[in-house]
Design a protein around this motif. Structure first.
Motif, PDB file in Angstrom:
ATOM      1  N   MET A  27     -11.589 -10.842  -1.593  1.00  0.00           N
ATOM      2  CA  MET A  27     -10.667 -10.560  -0.508  1.00  0.00           C
ATOM      3  C   MET A  27     -11.067 -11.383   0.688  1.00  0.00           C
ATOM      4  SD  MET A  27     -10.675  -6.404  -0.475  1.00  0.00           S
ATOM      5  CE  MET A  27      -9.570  -6.401   0.943  1.00  0.00           C
ATOM      6  N   ASN A  28     -10.100 -11.943   1.362  1.00  0.00           N
ATOM      7  CA  ASN A  28     -10.459 -12.405   2.686  1.00  0.00           C
ATOM      8  C   ASN A  28      -9.503 -11.775   3.675  1.00  0.00           C
ATOM      9  OD1 ASN A  28      -8.667 -14.327   4.023  1.00  0.00           O
ATOM     10  ND2 ASN A  28      -9.228 -15.771   2.439  1.00  0.00           N
ATOM     11  N   PHE A  29     -10.076 -11.319   4.750  1.00  0.00           N
ATOM     12  CA  PHE A  29      -9.373 -10.498   5.727  1.00  0.00           C
ATOM     13  C   PHE A  29      -9.200 -11.284   7.005  1.00  0.00           C
ATOM     14  CE2 PHE A  29      -9.660  -7.821   9.458  1.00  0.00           C
ATOM     15  CZ  PHE A  29      -8.625  -6.936   9.236  1.00  0.00           C
ATOM     16  N   ARG A  30      -8.008 -11.271   7.536  1.00  0.00           N
ATOM     17  CA  ARG A  30      -7.747 -11.945   8.797  1.00  0.00           C
ATOM     18  C   ARG A  30      -6.851 -11.103   9.684  1.00  0.00           C
ATOM     19  NH1 ARG A  30      -4.986 -17.165   7.109  1.00  0.00           N
ATOM     20  NH2 ARG A  30      -4.463 -15.896   5.303  1.00  0.00           N
ATOM     21  N   PHE A  31      -6.897 -11.374  10.962  1.00  0.00           N
ATOM     22  CA  PHE A  31      -5.919 -10.778  11.865  1.00  0.00           C
ATOM     23  C   PHE A  31      -5.613 -11.829  12.921  1.00  0.00           C
ATOM     24  CE2 PHE A  31      -8.130 -10.265  15.840  1.00  0.00           C
ATOM     25  CZ  PHE A  31      -9.456 -10.350  15.454  1.00  0.00           C
ATOM     26  N   VAL A  63      -4.494  -9.834   4.204  1.00  0.00           N
ATOM     27  CA  VAL A  63      -5.526  -9.897   3.167  1.00  0.00           C
ATOM     28  C   VAL A  63      -5.018 -10.804   2.066  1.00  0.00           C
ATOM     29  CG1 VAL A  63      -6.940  -8.590   1.551  1.00  0.00           C
ATOM     30  CG2 VAL A  63      -6.243  -7.532   3.686  1.00  0.00           C
ATOM     31  N   ASP A  64      -5.815 -11.786   1.710  1.00  0.00           N
ATOM     32  CA  ASP A  64      -5.529 -12.649   0.563  1.00  0.00           C
ATOM     33  C   ASP A  64      -6.692 -12.536  -0.409  1.00  0.00           C
ATOM     34  OD1 ASP A  64      -4.529 -14.182   3.164  1.00  0.00           O
ATOM     35  OD2 ASP A  64      -3.289 -14.909   1.539  1.00  0.00           O
ATOM     36  N   GLY A  65      -6.431 -12.782  -1.659  1.00  0.00           N
ATOM     37  CA  GLY A  65      -7.538 -12.764  -2.600  1.00  0.00           C
ATOM     38  C   GLY A  65      -7.079 -12.844  -4.024  1.00  0.00           C
ATOM     39  N   TYR A  66      -8.000 -12.534  -4.903  1.00  0.00           N
ATOM     40  CA  TYR A  66      -7.633 -12.396  -6.310  1.00  0.00           C
ATOM     41  C   TYR A  66      -8.373 -11.196  -6.877  1.00  0.00           C
ATOM     42  CZ  TYR A  66     -12.043 -14.908  -7.097  1.00  0.00           C
ATOM     43  OH  TYR A  66     -13.350 -15.292  -7.082  1.00  0.00           O
ATOM     44  N   TYR A  74      -3.132 -12.631  -4.670  1.00  0.00           N
ATOM     45  CA  TYR A  74      -2.195 -11.774  -3.954  1.00  0.00           C
ATOM     46  C   TYR A  74      -2.274 -12.071  -2.462  1.00  0.00           C
ATOM     47  CZ  TYR A  74      -6.410  -9.304  -2.735  1.00  0.00           C
ATOM     48  OH  TYR A  74      -7.669  -9.022  -2.257  1.00  0.00           O
ATOM     49  N   THR A  75      -1.230 -11.716  -1.772  1.00  0.00           N
ATOM     50  CA  THR A  75      -1.206 -11.769  -0.311  1.00  0.00           C
ATOM     51  C   THR A  75      -0.571 -10.489   0.206  1.00  0.00           C
ATOM     52  OG1 THR A  75      -1.009 -14.163  -0.224  1.00  0.00           O
ATOM     53  CG2 THR A  75      -0.282 -12.966   1.702  1.00  0.00           C
ATOM     54  N   ILE A  76      -1.213  -9.878   1.141  1.00  0.00           N
ATOM     55  CA  ILE A  76      -0.666  -8.715   1.833  1.00  0.00           C
ATOM     56  C   ILE A  76      -0.689  -9.021   3.319  1.00  0.00           C
ATOM     57  CG2 ILE A  76      -1.111  -6.311   2.458  1.00  0.00           C
ATOM     58  CD1 ILE A  76      -2.373  -5.957  -0.302  1.00  0.00           C
ATOM     59  N   GLN A  77       0.411  -8.758   3.987  1.00  0.00           N
ATOM     60  CA  GLN A  77       0.416  -8.922   5.441  1.00  0.00           C
ATOM     61  C   GLN A  77       1.164  -7.757   6.075  1.00  0.00           C
ATOM     62  OE1 GLN A  77       0.935 -12.355   8.822  1.00  0.00           O
ATOM     63  NE2 GLN A  77       2.306 -12.458   7.119  1.00  0.00           N
ATOM     64  N   LEU A  78       0.525  -7.152   7.048  1.00  0.00           N
ATOM     65  CA  LEU A  78       1.120  -6.048   7.780  1.00  0.00           C
ATOM     66  C   LEU A  78       1.344  -6.486   9.223  1.00  0.00           C
ATOM     67  CD1 LEU A  78      -1.189  -3.158   6.524  1.00  0.00           C
ATOM     68  CD2 LEU A  78       1.029  -3.839   5.626  1.00  0.00           C
ATOM     69  N   ALA A  79       2.444  -6.012   9.795  1.00  0.00           N
ATOM     70  CA  ALA A  79       2.779  -6.378  11.176  1.00  0.00           C
ATOM     71  C   ALA A  79       3.095  -5.107  11.937  1.00  0.00           C
ATOM     72  CB  ALA A  79       3.969  -7.315  11.186  1.00  0.00           C
ATOM     73  N   ASP A  98       4.324  -9.124   3.910  1.00  0.00           N
ATOM     74  CA  ASP A  98       4.074  -9.757   2.623  1.00  0.00           C
ATOM     75  C   ASP A  98       3.384  -8.761   1.712  1.00  0.00           C
ATOM     76  OD1 ASP A  98       4.890 -12.512   3.274  1.00  0.00           O
ATOM     77  OD2 ASP A  98       3.175 -12.481   4.615  1.00  0.00           O
ATOM     78  N   ALA A  99       3.827  -8.686   0.497  1.00  0.00           N
ATOM     79  CA  ALA A  99       3.152  -7.886  -0.531  1.00  0.00           C
ATOM     80  C   ALA A  99       3.557  -8.529  -1.829  1.00  0.00           C
ATOM     81  CB  ALA A  99       3.587  -6.421  -0.470  1.00  0.00           C
TER      82      ALA A  99
END
Lengths: 378, 378, 378
Positions: A27-31, A63-66, A74-79, A98-99
């Motif tokens: 996972m890599n986490f960003r904001f 969050v992106d990762g495998y 996968y990519t998840i993005q919350l706003a 994004d999900a």
């Protein structure tokens, strides 16, 4: 690797990364956040304040990762901000941006299942964290095709020794992020890109400004088409609700060129609709935008990482909605200080907006605008 | 340890775990998403598409852990999709699903204070990440008692050398996740379970399908009762708002059996209400579902981790709401590929729904449905 | 370092901290929840339950840190419960509580750009995780100035060898968290504090109760003023919408004293408004609170980390809104067990509320209230 909204960010990322001891989870986490202070004037020649645009424009977590295999990424993005929730158009708190799950058949061919951006116009597919002005253009705002849920396929390959091409396709619900259940009218989107001089450094074809200072000229040409059948929203995947379903067709052509700190980009979009104005039983109307427009941006990045940029945007509504919309042009100048690439930057933009082709300060509907924006993220 | 909605997941979890250097803080972080593409037909004999169900069904983040002492554990779960927010019933963005503190007197006795699932029917208490079909049954949908805020107590012990029993009780507000302030009518829930052949491997009594391939037969019998006094919502803790408060009584009986890849589960629910139909001043009505139903599922997991499952659900509305609801049956077949237990799986379900006991394809209200769902999580 | 809503928590924090290998990214992650079970009686002499207040009062996640240089620090805070979203007043899911960037010119002078708390009354600026009662006072509830988007500046220095002073100022939109675009009426806030006996241990001047058991007496005196020009909300930055813009002026004076487990705090707030009652075209009215009030709290912390606290609050509405609001007094007793400072605590509060200065149990509008609250966080 630059953030790119059509693929997870997995390489060379210096943020918060987690890998399980058996390497099955990554996972890599960003904001990032964008805080802005903007204002527009009452008229072209009355510089009193019409209103302020002062707010947290964006606050996103990603969050992106495998999982279990690098083939499953996968990519998840919350706003979380009001503006990002599309609350005002839909009345729903749309937090999920994004999900999406990717299956990578090969490094050059992958499919996506879920919610993420459609392969539409280039400026829209650029992450909002990779822009050189505080906002995208009015042309993008009027006719982009945004995010949608469905199946997408991406393929890239070489032609000869240098040139690269991309092919992208999508079949999606056509109703955008808000939809729960949808009618049977879907959306079909295709896009092709040609990079005759080879790939940009660090995926720079989807990032504004030449932050990499390309050592040799690079250019990408793109074009695409999207047909959204029987959508219930004014912009297809976005916008307010119409009173009857309509079918939108959108045509894109764009290009980006970078060399030695210089960047130039061009975008043409045209949209047609089978029924521009819809009515409810009370006779009230709601229209779907159609028309055409061009956006152009040119910029130079000084070695101090200050950038100067200019933009000219032209948007012409179709004849069928002439009662609701006027021809609009905007000239904009931007100065940006990049402290850490696009991740931490200070942006100052000033623009002049005209209506109906009248550039004089006393033109009806003309006005000045300006915005200062700080972007901070990892 | 399997994810279990009545207790934090603390053991043997291979995800993202954080422990402070002095061991006073422990967190494990998880997320999961379910992306689906489903459709239903117009009729039993007209296979045209009625509507699509294509969306991010669930996107959840969860943190379990303990603070300052393993006796103080907690579970937090946030849900971001529109469907998970219960937005359409309540008009409120209910993002918090679980926010509960546990105090563990002993490993066999603990109490919970906060918001989490009630000890209702087994399928509801199963996490939505531990299901073998894309959705729970129509019986669960009509009569489950969901989550509620209050105090819960859990006790388990052995009878003799093998048998295990569980006792669970709860006193809660009765208004579900949305409530701020509540009237004085509360909800009272109790449940008992008996596992005569001993505990399931890895808490498998709250997970569908025999993914552990139990080496000896295991079975759990459960039963419970919940009385929700003066609730204002059609399903007690869930559903749309009624025009007057009503009192619901719900009876549960269920069982699950697993052995060598085979799993069978049974669930009976019955609900009564003191006043089925409520009216507002304008004479409009809103009803609270009452009636009874049975759900059964049987499955076999091949050694390749492909599973075939069948389901038969029967739901009969009470006579008092016969004008609003009809007897419904659904036969469903499911094929699931488990790539990494329930964490990453591909599900394909096909079902046939009948009304009023008429199985013929031209029966009124009959239809076909299907859904493909990808679950990805840690 | 204590959590403090005017500055990121960066030092001596034992939670989840992440630092990139090159020290350019620092994040510390925290969450906390408050679960409560409260009730109020029908009257002063009828102890039947009027209503329960049983819910997850707060569930928040917070990230503090710096990026690329300790000079660029930031605070992000998200709040997920219905109460924290200000949903009931605004109809919008306001999830973002803090999103602010700090630039630290020197350790004693920094500016903030973004959304966070204004330098208003002390009790409001205290984090809700640093309170000794479950809720702030009614005086704070009626007249605090909450959070707002804009620019803030903070300066502190010494006078002589011991005394410390703080100066704080802000120019903000005046419309609070919900605003997208705002009219040209802004809000102007200033505040000064004097700590003649030097700084409190561990920033204790913004934390209730003497958890540090100050070895020498410490006191802070503060005062401030805020003018919110042309706000559209009943409380300026918070509250329901008014029918016309009004201008609010708010005056603050407060003090806190701590020594050897004893803490005493005092707060006076006065608010005036240019137009207390606004009307729409249908003649319906909406009023902006104005008036004055005093809150006082005294507490002693035993060495067992049990605390007893008393509170007396008095709130007097202005004459112009006498038709809507009555003079209110509340006497409250609190017992708190701090298990791990303010991070994990159990609170039991009982209060008696009177109207119009009539303390008799049969006074009209009088009632008893009580609440038990568990706070759990890192």
């Amino acid at each position: 690797q630059r953030e790119r909204d059509e693929f997870p960010t997995l390489k060379n990322f210096k943020g918060l990364q987690f890998k399980s001891s058996d390497s099955t989870i990554y996972m890599n986490f960003r904001f990032r956040m964008q805080n802005r202070l903007g204002a527009s004037t009452i008229d072209g020649d009355n510089l009193g304040i019409r209103e302020f645009d002062a707010r947290v424009r964006r606050l996103r977590m990603r969050v992106d990762g495998y999982l279990y295999s690098p083939k499953f990424s996968y990519t998840i993005q919350l706003a979380f901000t009001r503006g990002d929730q599309d609350f005002d158009d839909t009345g729903v708190a749309n937090i999920v941006r994004d999900a999406v799950v990717f299956y990578n058949f090969t490094p050059n061919f992958y499919i996506a299942f879920g919610l993420n951006k459609l392969p539409g116009n280039r400026q829209r597919v650029n992450s909002s964290g990779q822009l050189q002005f505080a906002d995208r253009s009015i042309v993008n705002a009027a006719m982009n095709i945004d995010r949608d849920f469905g199946i997408k396929a991406y393929y890239k390959n070489k032609i000869g020794e240098t040139a690269v091409y991309h092919l992208k396709g999508a079949i999606t619900t056509g109703e955008g992020r808000v939809a729960n259940n949808t009618d049977k009218g879907l959306a079909y989107t295709g896009r092709a890109e040609l990079l005759p001089l080879g790939a940009f450094t660090d995926d720079g074809d989807y990032s504004e400004g030449d932050l990499m200072r390309e050592r040799t000229p690079k250019v990408s040409f793109g074009g695409g088409y999207s047909k959204n059948v029987g959508t219930t929203r004014s912009g297809g995947q976005i916008g307010y609700y119409l009173y009857e379903p309509v079918t939108l067709q959108t045509y894109f052509a764009d290009a980006i060129f970078k060399y030695n700190g210089w960047a130039y980009q061009f975008e043409y979009i045209k949209r047609t609709v089978d029924k521009a104005i819809t009515y409810n039983e009370a006779g009230e109307s709601a229209y779907a935008f159609n028309g055409q427009g061009i956006n152009q941006q040119i910029s130079y990045l000084f070695k101090s990482n200050y950038e100067l940029a200019g933009r000219y945007s032209w948007l012409e509504p179709g004849a069928s909605i002439g009662d609701y919309q006027q021809e609009t042009e905007i000239i904009e100048l931007g100065a940006t200080k990049y402290l850490h690439q696009h991740r931490i930057k200070f942006q100052l933009n000033v623009n002049y907006q005209t209506k109906q082709g009248v550039f004089a300060l006393d033109g009806k509907g003309n006005r000045w605008g300006g915005v200062f924006q700080v972007e901070l993220g990892i």
